[in-house]
Scaffold this active site. Structure first.
Site, PDB file in Angstrom:
ATOM      1  N   SER A  12       0.836  -1.214   0.000  1.00 53.29           N
ATOM      2  CA  SER A  12       0.000   0.000   0.000  1.00 53.29           C
ATOM      3  C   SER A  12       0.866   1.257   0.000  1.00 53.29           C
ATOM      4  O   SER A  12       0.585   2.220  -0.726  1.00 53.29           O
ATOM      5  CB  SER A  12      -0.887   0.018   1.246  1.00 53.29           C
ATOM      6  OG  SER A  12      -1.823  -1.018   1.206  1.00 53.29           O
ATOM      7  N   ARG A  70       1.417   4.335  -3.008  1.00 51.10           N
ATOM      8  CA  ARG A  70       1.197   5.755  -2.704  1.00 51.10           C
ATOM      9  C   ARG A  70       2.461   6.574  -2.904  1.00 51.10           C
ATOM     10  O   ARG A  70       2.396   7.759  -3.241  1.00 51.10           O
ATOM     11  CB  ARG A  70       0.670   5.888  -1.271  1.00 51.10           C
ATOM     12  CG  ARG A  70      -0.805   5.418  -1.183  1.00 51.10           C
ATOM     13  CD  ARG A  70      -1.163   4.951   0.192  1.00 51.10           C
ATOM     14  NE  ARG A  70      -2.574   4.646   0.375  1.00 51.10           N
ATOM     15  CZ  ARG A  70      -3.171   3.476   0.053  1.00 51.10           C
ATOM     16  NH1 ARG A  70      -2.453   2.492  -0.496  1.00 51.10           N
ATOM     17  NH2 ARG A  70      -4.454   3.296   0.269  1.00 51.10           N
ATOM     18  N   GLY A  79      -6.182  -3.869  -7.486  1.00 49.20           N
ATOM     19  CA  GLY A  79      -7.343  -3.046  -7.153  1.00 49.20           C
ATOM     20  C   GLY A  79      -6.932  -1.668  -6.669  1.00 49.20           C
ATOM     21  O   GLY A  79      -7.593  -0.665  -6.954  1.00 49.20           O
ATOM     22  N   ARG A 113     -14.136  -7.167 -10.330  1.00 52.43           N
ATOM     23  CA  ARG A 113     -14.307  -6.564  -8.999  1.00 52.43           C
ATOM     24  C   ARG A 113     -15.154  -5.281  -9.057  1.00 52.43           C
ATOM     25  O   ARG A 113     -15.173  -4.595 -10.074  1.00 52.43           O
ATOM     26  CB  ARG A 113     -12.926  -6.296  -8.372  1.00 52.43           C
ATOM     27  CG  ARG A 113     -12.181  -7.604  -8.149  1.00 52.43           C
ATOM     28  CD  ARG A 113     -10.850  -7.396  -7.482  1.00 52.43           C
ATOM     29  NE  ARG A 113     -11.006  -6.886  -6.132  1.00 52.43           N
ATOM     30  CZ  ARG A 113      -9.993  -6.502  -5.366  1.00 52.43           C
ATOM     31  NH1 ARG A 113      -8.762  -6.557  -5.829  1.00 52.43           N
ATOM     32  NH2 ARG A 113     -10.216  -6.078  -4.148  1.00 52.43           N
ATOM     33  N   ASP A 119      -6.620  -8.077   5.003  1.00 52.39           N
ATOM     34  CA  ASP A 119      -5.910  -8.901   4.017  1.00 52.39           C
ATOM     35  C   ASP A 119      -5.325 -10.176   4.623  1.00 52.39           C
ATOM     36  O   ASP A 119      -4.786 -11.019   3.904  1.00 52.39           O
ATOM     37  CB  ASP A 119      -4.782  -8.090   3.365  1.00 52.39           C
ATOM     38  CG  ASP A 119      -5.332  -7.024   2.431  1.00 52.39           C
ATOM     39  OD1 ASP A 119      -6.502  -7.131   2.016  1.00 52.39           O
ATOM     40  OD2 ASP A 119      -4.595  -6.070   2.121  1.00 52.39           O
ATOM     41  N   LYS A 141     -12.487  -9.507  -2.763  1.00 46.49           N
ATOM     42  CA  LYS A 141     -11.043  -9.274  -2.887  1.00 46.49           C
ATOM     43  C   LYS A 141     -10.563  -9.895  -4.206  1.00 46.49           C
ATOM     44  O   LYS A 141     -11.364 -10.138  -5.096  1.00 46.49           O
ATOM     45  CB  LYS A 141     -10.315  -9.837  -1.673  1.00 46.49           C
ATOM     46  CG  LYS A 141     -10.624  -9.075  -0.383  1.00 46.49           C
ATOM     47  CD  LYS A 141     -10.111  -7.647  -0.444  1.00 46.49           C
ATOM     48  CE  LYS A 141     -10.507  -6.838   0.788  1.00 46.49           C
ATOM     49  NZ  LYS A 141     -10.187  -5.410   0.607  1.00 46.49           N
ATOM     50  N   ARG A 173     -12.516 -14.703  -1.060  1.00 46.85           N
ATOM     51  CA  ARG A 173     -11.562 -15.368  -0.154  1.00 46.85           C
ATOM     52  C   ARG A 173     -12.254 -16.256   0.870  1.00 46.85           C
ATOM     53  O   ARG A 173     -11.607 -17.140   1.435  1.00 46.85           O
ATOM     54  CB  ARG A 173     -10.646 -14.337   0.518  1.00 46.85           C
ATOM     55  CG  ARG A 173      -9.621 -13.797  -0.451  1.00 46.85           C
ATOM     56  CD  ARG A 173      -8.664 -12.817   0.178  1.00 46.85           C
ATOM     57  NE  ARG A 173      -7.594 -12.506  -0.769  1.00 46.85           N
ATOM     58  CZ  ARG A 173      -6.790 -11.449  -0.686  1.00 46.85           C
ATOM     59  NH1 ARG A 173      -6.942 -10.587   0.309  1.00 46.85           N
ATOM     60  NH2 ARG A 173      -5.847 -11.260  -1.579  1.00 46.85           N
TER      61      ARG A 173
END
Ligand code: S3P
Length: 430
Positions: free
Chosen positions: A24, A28, A96, A124, A317, A344, A348
Site C-alpha cells: 500500500s 502511494r 485493485g 471486482r 488482508d 477481494k 476469499r
C-alpha cells in the site's frame, strides 16, 4: 502452463528475515512522488507486479521514474498539474489499489484515460469509487453501468464533497482524497471504521493540508506537494504468513525485522496474541511517518476466538492465513463482519473454505465470514490458488502442518505482492 509446487511438513522455523516493502505504501509513494515538485526517493519499494503496474502507469503519463538496485526509486515529480495524457490504455494488472486510486486521480485530470486489468480485477466492484466521484462531478464510464472495468475517464472540474461511506475502505477513501487534491472546496470522507490511513499519513508527509476528527478526514485542495525521501517499512501483510507459520510449527523461533505496525494494519498481531500466540514487538520506531518494529515469534498452542467489528478492517488482508491458524487452534474460531472478503482478488471466504476442506480442516463459510473448528493436524492433497497471491501463500503455510505432501497449483500469482516468498520459506525451514 501454470506452475505448481509440492511442500511437505516442516520442523521448527528458525532465523531472521526481512520481508519486502509494504504494498500500500509503495503504491502511494509513486503517486504522491509523481504529483510532487522536485525529486522523491523511495527506499525499500516493493517490486511486486501490483506496484509495477502503478509504476508503468505513471511512466506512461510522462513521469520520469528510475529504478535503482535493491528497491530504490528516483521519481522526478511533475507537480499537481504535470501529468500527460497516456497514448494507450493503462493496464492495472491484478491491482485493485492501482485501479481505484487512479480512478480518483484521473477523474480530475484535463485528459482522457482508460483503465483495465486482468480477468480477476475486471470482475471486482468499481461503483464504490465511481459513484462518489460522480457526485464530485467526475465523468466515468464502465461495463455493467460503471460497476466493472474497463473504465473510461474523461477528466473534468470537480467539487469537494462530504462523503459518508457505507464500507470501511482505504481504496474508496484514497480515491476521493486524490480527487479532492484538485477539487473546488474541501473534501471529507467518513467511514464506519478507520481503514488503513497510509494516504493520510503520506499526504501530510508530502505537505498536504488535512485534518482527522470524528471518524473522518478532511483535505484542503490545491496543496503544493514537495518531493521527499520515503522509507517503506516491511509489509505486515507479507510478514503475517511467516508469523502464522512460526506459531503453528512447534519449536519455531523467528525474528521478522522492520515490519510496519501502523495501528490500522496491525489487527493480525492482536488476533494472533488473543489466540495465545507468543508474539513480541521489539525496537519500536518511526519511519517516514509510519510506526515500525521487529517481531519475535515462537511456536505456540493456539485457541479459537471470536473476531468481528473494527478488528476485521484492521486485518482485512490477513484472513486467509488467519483461517489457517484457526484450522489448527483448539476450539472454535468465528469470523464475522468480513463480507468484504468476498470481493477481494477472489472470493476469499469461498476459496479458503474449499481449499482448507481439501486438507481435512473443519471450516464452514458464512455470508460474512467463517466458522472454523480446529483439528490436530491437516492432511495432504492438491489445492488451488484461485489466482490469488494470498490464497497461494496461505496454503503453503498450511502445508507445513500437513501429514502428507500438499501440492499447490498456479503459484505464479505470489509475484503480485511477495516475489521472494518461496526463497524465504526455504531459508527458514532449514
Ligand atoms: C488497500 C486497501 C484494502 C486492501 C488492499 C490494499 C490499499 O482494500 O484490502 O489489499 O492499499 O488501499 P479496501 O480499501 O478495498 O478495503
Amino acid at each position: 502452463m501454470t506452475q505448481s509446487l509440492t511442500l511437505t511438513a516442516s520442523g521448527g522455523l528458525r532465523g531472521e528475515i526481512t520481508v519486502p516493502g509494504d504494498k500500500s505504501i509503495s503504491h502511494r509513494s509513486i503517486m504522491l512522488g509523481s504529483l510532487a515538485e522536485g525529486t522523491t526517493r523511495v527506499h525499500g519499494f516493493l517490486e511486486g507486479e501490483d506496484n509495477l503496474s502503478t509504476l508503468k502507469a505513471f511512466q506512461a503519463m510522462g513521469v520520469d521514474i528510475i529504478r535503482h538496485a535493491g528497491g530504490m526509486l528516483e521519481i522526478q515529480g511533475r507537480g499537481l498539474h504535470g501529468l500527460r495524457e497516456p497514448g494507450d490504455v493503462l493496464d492495472c494488472g491484478n491491482s485493485g489499489t492501482t485501479m481505484r486510486l487512479m480512478t480518483g486521480l484521473l477523474a480530475a485530470q484535463r485528459f482522457f484515460t482508460v483503465l483495465t486489468g486482468d480477468q480477476y480485477l475486471r470482475r471486482r466492484p468499481m461503483k464504490r469509487v465511481v459513484e462518489p466521484l460522480s457526485l464530485m462531478g467526475a465523468r466515468i464510464w464502465g461495463r455493467d453501468g460503471g460497476e466493472r472495468a474497463p473504465l473510461a475517464i474523461n477528466g473534468s472540474a470537480l467539487q469537494g464533497i462530504e462523503y459518508r461511506s457505507a464500507i470501511a475502505s482505504a481504496q474508496v477513501k484514497s480515491a476521493l482524497l486524490l480527487a479532492g487534491l484538485y477539487a473546488q472546496g474541501e473534501t471529507s470522507v467518513y467511514e464506519p471504521h478507520l481503514s488503513r490511513d497510509h494516504s493520510e499519513r503520506m499526504l501530510a508527509f508530502f505537505g498536504a493540508d488535512l485534518r482527522t476528527r470524528d471518524g473522518g478526514v478532511t483535505l484542503s485542495p490545491q496543496p503544493r506537494l514537495e518531493g521527499r525521501e520515503v522509507q517503506v517499512p516491511g509489509d505486515i501483510s507479507s510478514a503475517a504468513f511467516f508469523l502464522v507459520a512460526a506459531l503453528i510449527v512447534p519449536g519455531s523461533e523467528l525474528l521478522v525485522r522492520n515490519v510496519g505496525i501502523n495501528p490500522t494494519r496491525s489487527g493480525v498481531i492482536d488476533i494472533l496474541q488473543q489466540m495465545g500466540g507468543d508474539l513480541r514487538l521489539l525496537d519500536e520506531r518511526n519511519l517516514s511517518g509510519e510506526p515500525v518494529a521487529d517481531i519475535l515469534v515462537r511456536g505456540s498452542s493456539l485457541r479459537g476466538i471470536v473476531i468481528g467489528g473494527d478488528l476485521v478492517t484492521r486485518a482485512i488482508d490477513e484472513f486467509p492465513v488467519i483461517s489457517v491458524a484457526a484450522a489448527l487452534a483448539e476450539g472454535t474460531t468465528l469470523i464475522r463482519d468480513a463480507q468484504e472478503l468476498r470481493v477481494k482478488e477472489t472470493d476469499r471466504i469461498a476459496a479458503m473454505v474449499k481449499e482448507l476442506c481439501v486438507l481435512g480442516a473443519r471450516v464452514e463459510g458464512l455470508e460474512d465470514g467463517m466458522r472454523i473448528e480446529g483439528v490436530a493436524d491437516l492432511q495432504g492433497g492438491r489445492v488451488g490458488s484461485h489466482g490469488d497471491h494470498r490464497i497461494a501463500m496461505s496454503m503453503a503455510v498450511a502445508a507445513l502442518r500437513a501429514r502428507a505432501p500438499v501440492t499447490i497449483e498456479d503459484i505464479g500469482c505470489t509475484a503480485t505482492s511477495f516475489p521472494n516468498f518461496w526463497q524465504l520459506l526455504e531459508q527458514v525451514r532449514k
